[in-house]
Design a protein around this motif. Structure first.
Motif, PDB file in Angstrom:
ATOM      1  N   LEU A 164       0.857  -1.178   0.000  1.00 33.25           N
ATOM      2  CA  LEU A 164       0.000   0.000   0.000  1.00 33.25           C
ATOM      3  C   LEU A 164       0.893   1.228   0.000  1.00 33.25           C
ATOM      4  O   LEU A 164       1.918   1.264   0.681  1.00 33.25           O
ATOM      5  CB  LEU A 164      -0.898   0.026   1.232  1.00 33.25           C
ATOM      6  N   GLY A 165       0.503   2.233  -0.787  1.00 30.36           N
ATOM      7  CA  GLY A 165       1.306   3.439  -0.881  1.00 30.36           C
ATOM      8  C   GLY A 165       0.446   4.686  -0.944  1.00 30.36           C
ATOM      9  O   GLY A 165      -0.786   4.630  -0.891  1.00 30.36           O
ATOM     10  N   ASP A 166       1.098   5.809  -1.102  1.00 31.17           N
ATOM     11  CA  ASP A 166       0.444   7.113  -1.142  1.00 31.17           C
ATOM     12  C   ASP A 166      -0.505   7.211  -2.338  1.00 31.17           C
ATOM     13  O   ASP A 166      -0.282   6.605  -3.389  1.00 31.17           O
ATOM     14  CB  ASP A 166       1.525   8.204  -1.234  1.00 31.17           C
ATOM     15  N   TYR A 167      -1.557   8.015  -2.185  1.00 33.62           N
ATOM     16  CA  TYR A 167      -2.557   8.159  -3.253  1.00 33.62           C
ATOM     17  C   TYR A 167      -1.955   8.694  -4.550  1.00 33.62           C
ATOM     18  O   TYR A 167      -2.481   8.451  -5.640  1.00 33.62           O
ATOM     19  CB  TYR A 167      -3.712   9.039  -2.783  1.00 33.62           C
ATOM     20  N   PRO A 183       4.411  -3.831   7.712  1.00 36.05           N
ATOM     21  CA  PRO A 183       5.596  -3.120   7.215  1.00 36.05           C
ATOM     22  C   PRO A 183       6.843  -4.003   7.266  1.00 36.05           C
ATOM     23  O   PRO A 183       7.043  -4.761   8.220  1.00 36.05           O
ATOM     24  CB  PRO A 183       5.719  -1.933   8.173  1.00 36.05           C
ATOM     25  N   ASP A 184       7.694  -3.895   6.220  1.00 35.29           N
ATOM     26  CA  ASP A 184       8.956  -4.625   6.220  1.00 35.29           C
ATOM     27  C   ASP A 184      10.046  -3.769   6.867  1.00 35.29           C
ATOM     28  O   ASP A 184       9.774  -2.679   7.395  1.00 35.29           O
ATOM     29  CB  ASP A 184       9.354  -5.065   4.801  1.00 35.29           C
ATOM     30  N   ALA A 185      11.286  -4.243   6.817  1.00 35.22           N
ATOM     31  CA  ALA A 185      12.387  -3.543   7.485  1.00 35.22           C
ATOM     32  C   ALA A 185      12.627  -2.157   6.912  1.00 35.22           C
ATOM     33  O   ALA A 185      13.156  -1.271   7.595  1.00 35.22           O
ATOM     34  CB  ALA A 185      13.668  -4.385   7.376  1.00 35.22           C
ATOM     35  N   ASN A 217       8.177  -0.468   3.926  1.00 35.61           N
ATOM     36  CA  ASN A 217       7.170  -0.715   2.898  1.00 35.61           C
ATOM     37  C   ASN A 217       5.997  -1.468   3.505  1.00 35.61           C
ATOM     38  O   ASN A 217       6.185  -2.411   4.281  1.00 35.61           O
ATOM     39  CB  ASN A 217       7.766  -1.545   1.760  1.00 35.61           C
ATOM     40  N   LYS A 218       4.776  -1.092   3.152  1.00 32.58           N
ATOM     41  CA  LYS A 218       3.575  -1.691   3.734  1.00 32.58           C
ATOM     42  C   LYS A 218       3.153  -2.909   2.917  1.00 32.58           C
ATOM     43  O   LYS A 218       2.279  -2.828   2.050  1.00 32.58           O
ATOM     44  CB  LYS A 218       2.461  -0.647   3.814  1.00 32.58           C
ATOM     45  N   ASP A 219       3.787  -4.052   3.203  1.00 32.79           N
ATOM     46  CA  ASP A 219       3.524  -5.278   2.459  1.00 32.79           C
ATOM     47  C   ASP A 219       2.101  -5.784   2.721  1.00 32.79           C
ATOM     48  O   ASP A 219       1.595  -5.712   3.844  1.00 32.79           O
ATOM     49  CB  ASP A 219       4.528  -6.362   2.850  1.00 32.79           C
ATOM     50  N   VAL A 220       1.498  -6.333   1.663  1.00 34.13           N
ATOM     51  CA  VAL A 220       0.118  -6.811   1.725  1.00 34.13           C
ATOM     52  C   VAL A 220       0.105  -8.338   1.808  1.00 34.13           C
ATOM     53  O   VAL A 220       0.782  -9.020   1.029  1.00 34.13           O
ATOM     54  CB  VAL A 220      -0.673  -6.336   0.489  1.00 34.13           C
ATOM     55  N   GLY A 239       2.890  -6.248  14.842  1.00 25.93           N
ATOM     56  CA  GLY A 239       3.389  -5.315  13.842  1.00 25.93           C
ATOM     57  C   GLY A 239       2.500  -5.166  12.629  1.00 25.93           C
ATOM     58  O   GLY A 239       2.773  -4.322  11.769  1.00 25.93           O
ATOM     59  N   CYS A 240       1.443  -5.975  12.517  1.00 24.67           N
ATOM     60  CA  CYS A 240       0.554  -5.937  11.352  1.00 24.67           C
ATOM     61  C   CYS A 240      -0.754  -5.223  11.701  1.00 24.67           C
ATOM     62  O   CYS A 240      -1.077  -5.036  12.872  1.00 24.67           O
ATOM     63  CB  CYS A 240       0.242  -7.349  10.862  1.00 24.67           C
TER      64      CYS A 240
END
Length: 251
Positions: free
Chosen positions: A129-132, A213-215, A218-221, A235-236
């Motif tokens: 997931l990222g910025d709009y 989030p990873d190290a 980044n917001k991993d899905v 952490g999720c």
């Protein structure tokens, strides 16, 4: 000659219909769509947002109300949709939705209105997931979730295989090849909600996702194999992710 009784009945029906149209739908409730006869007004600060021709939903901070979509999401049936000419926008501008595509975003905190994309934009990398301002565009066709890249490339959602029954979340990434076998499963839009299922795994909720989030932040899905908001991994964050068909993504 029309009797006064008949006129009274007709008048009551008209007033009732008008009252229904002016009633306020609940937050995240249905507010429009083909054949919809319920409330079409959303609470203050919420807007009636089109998901497809049959379903519109009250969402916070969304686009202007509408019950007839100009750019409906593609149904999850084989052969639907087509390749866009481009999803590119001018430098410094927001992505503009191509007809037949959808943005996909989370609608709960702490990832409210964070949009689905590749970790490295437009490439076969982790789903995040990222910025709009960097929102990608998607279709679901034949059970495949497809990211439509500006240069015409198609990226396919791939879900990692479950190594053993103790594993309760499966990472999603993007591939240049369609998903198959243990990495496939079936994606669908249920209303505007993205769901995933596979015959080999029984899930209590097919619309349950996790964002971890990873190290690098980044917001991993991930696919959540457990119940929504139950035994959430450290952490999720629990999420559901939804199609959005406004002309441009909103923060």
């Amino acid at each position: 000659m029309i009797s006064s009784t008949t006129l009274s009945i007709v008048g009551a029906l008209v007033l009732a219909a008008g009252a229904a149209a002016q009633a306020t739908a609940p937050q995240y409730g249905q507010c429009g769509g083909q054949g919809w006869s319920g409330a079409t007004v959303c609470p203050s600060g919420w807007a009636c947002t089109v998901s497809n021709q049959y379903y519109s939903q009250c969402l916070p901070g969304a686009a202007a109300p509408s019950s007839t979509p100009a750019t409906p999401t593609t149904p999850s049936t084989p052969g639907g949709g087509g390749s866009p000419t481009s999803t590119a926008s001018a430098p410094g501008s927001l992505p503009t939705l191509v007809s037949g595509n959808s943005f996909i975003r989370a609608v709960e905190d702490p990832n409210f209105h964070q949009y689905l994309r590749s970790e490295v934009e437009g490439t076969a990398s982790d789903a995040v997931l990222g910025d709009y301002t960097t929102a990608a565009q998607f279709q679901i066709t034949g059970g495949q979730l497809i990211q439509e890249v500006a240069d015409g490339t198609k990226l396919y959602a791939v879900v990692e295989g479950r190594s053993d029954p103790s594993v309760m979340k499966l990472k999603m990434s993007w591939s240049t090849e369609p998903a198959s076998g243990a990495n496939a499963g079936t994606f669908v839009f249920s209303g505007d909600t993205v769901e995933w299922s596979i015959p080999t795994i029984q899930r209590p909720q097919t619309n349950a996702w996790l964002v971890c989030p990873d190290a690098e932040g980044n917001k991993d899905v991930y696919i959540n194999l457990g119940a929504y908001s139950y035994m959430t991994p450290a952490g999720c964050a629990d999420e559901t992710i939804h199609a959005y068909t406004g002309a441009t993504p909103t923060p």
